[in-house]
Design an enzyme around this catalytic site. Structure first.
Site, PDB file in Angstrom:
ATOM      1  N   HIS A   1       0.880  -1.137  -0.083  1.00 53.17           N
ATOM      2  CA  HIS A   1      -0.101   0.054  -0.011  1.00 53.17           C
ATOM      3  C   HIS A   1       0.888   1.376   0.064  1.00 53.17           C
ATOM      4  O   HIS A   1       2.166   1.081   0.260  1.00 53.17           O
ATOM      5  CB  HIS A   1      -0.868  -0.087   1.151  1.00 53.17           C
ATOM      6  CG  HIS A   1      -0.194  -0.027   2.551  1.00 53.17           C
ATOM      7  ND1 HIS A   1      -0.174  -1.165   3.313  1.00 53.17           N
ATOM      8  CD2 HIS A   1       0.422   1.148   3.160  1.00 53.17           C
ATOM      9  CE1 HIS A   1       0.489  -0.853   4.300  1.00 53.17           C
ATOM     10  NE2 HIS A   1       0.875   0.617   4.363  1.00 53.17           N
TER      11      HIS A   1
HETATM   12  P1  TYD Z   1      -1.837  -4.038   8.028  1.00 51.24           P
HETATM   13  O1  TYD Z   1      -2.333  -2.836   7.395  1.00 51.24           O
HETATM   14  O2  TYD Z   1      -2.477  -5.253   7.212  1.00 51.24           O
HETATM   15  O3  TYD Z   1      -0.516  -4.126   8.059  1.00 51.24           O
HETATM   16  P2  TYD Z   1       0.763  -4.106   6.882  1.00 51.24           P
HETATM   17  O4  TYD Z   1       0.365  -3.059   6.067  1.00 51.24           O
HETATM   18  O5  TYD Z   1       1.924  -4.275   7.556  1.00 51.24           O
HETATM   19  O6  TYD Z   1       0.672  -5.340   6.208  1.00 51.24           O
HETATM   20  O7  TYD Z   1      -2.492  -3.915   9.563  1.00 51.24           O
HETATM   21  C1  TYD Z   1      -2.718  -5.292  10.300  1.00 51.24           C
HETATM   22  C2  TYD Z   1      -3.975  -5.036  11.311  1.00 51.24           C
HETATM   23  O8  TYD Z   1      -3.545  -4.105  12.324  1.00 51.24           O
HETATM   24  C3  TYD Z   1      -5.090  -4.543  10.582  1.00 51.24           C
HETATM   25  O9  TYD Z   1      -6.262  -5.160  11.238  1.00 51.24           O
HETATM   26  C4  TYD Z   1      -4.992  -3.038  11.016  1.00 51.24           C
HETATM   27  C5  TYD Z   1      -4.442  -3.025  12.312  1.00 51.24           C
HETATM   28  N1  TYD Z   1      -3.469  -1.918  12.500  1.00 51.24           N
HETATM   29  C6  TYD Z   1      -3.947  -1.087  13.585  1.00 51.24           C
HETATM   30  O10 TYD Z   1      -4.977  -1.224  14.340  1.00 51.24           O
HETATM   31  N2  TYD Z   1      -3.325   0.048  13.985  1.00 51.24           N
HETATM   32  C7  TYD Z   1      -1.958   0.266  13.088  1.00 51.24           C
HETATM   33  O11 TYD Z   1      -1.336   1.442  13.539  1.00 51.24           O
HETATM   34  C8  TYD Z   1      -1.625  -0.444  12.140  1.00 51.24           C
HETATM   35  C9  TYD Z   1      -0.268  -0.237  11.310  1.00 51.24           C
HETATM   36  C10 TYD Z   1      -2.446  -1.714  11.863  1.00 51.24           C
END
Ligand code: TYD
Length: 136
Positions: A49
């Site tokens: 992303h």
């Molecule tokens: P995700 O966006 O899938 O992580 P990455 O981009 O690193 O693969 O996030 C994983 C989960 O954590 C998703 O359910 C959203 C949650 N999350 C939060 O609640 N707060 C945060 O600051 C972040 C980065 C993720």
């Protein structure tokens, strides 16, 4: 494409090393959120992303991983292997994190609170966003 990697100054002595990071000083923004990833499975790639506004510094404080940055024109892979190195990731970069060692802890310092509406999760939308920014 410019990759901005910070090398933080460790305060080392005979007891070991200590790195201190202050917002708007060692880090080029006000830190509103810290999160970290660990126990990442073998072969996993995270991220996929970009963001509309968010700026981040990525620090692999233990172990190793790699970050693939893509500005819509070019891609670069940056290894993060030292706890005193920080990779600056601007909003308009498509990012992927991969090749995590089993002991890797990837810590992220972020300029904004978590906000799902700031995410650009579709690659074609990202390319449109980059073009819009360039046409401004
Ligand atoms: P995700 O966006 O899938 O992580 P990455 O981009 O690193 O693969 O996030 C994983 C989960 O954590 C998703 O359910 C959203 C949650 N999350 C939060 O609640 N707060 C945060 O600051 C972040 C980065 C993720």
């Amino acid at each position: 494409m410019q990759v901005v990697k910070y090398v933080f100054q460790p305060h080392g002595d005979d007891r070991g090393q200590l790195v201190a990071l202050e917002e708007n000083k060692d880090i080029p923004f006000k830190i509103k959120r810290v999160y970290y990833m660990y126990d990442t499975g073998e072969g996993v790639t995270r991220g996929h992303h970009a963001h509309k506004h968010l700026e981040q510094i990525l620090i692999c404080i233990h172990g190793r991983c790699k970050i693939r940055l893509n500005n819509g024109h070019e891609t670069k892979v940056v290894p993060l292997e030292k706890p005193y190195e920080g990779l600056y990731v601007a909003n308009n970069m498509w990012r992927e994190m991969f090749d995590f060692s089993p002991d890797a802890v990837l810590m992220v310092l972020a300029s904004e609170l978590y906000d799902e509406s700031d995410y650009i999760r579709n690659y074609d939308d990202f390319l449109k966003f980059v073009k819009q920014q360039e046409d401004k």
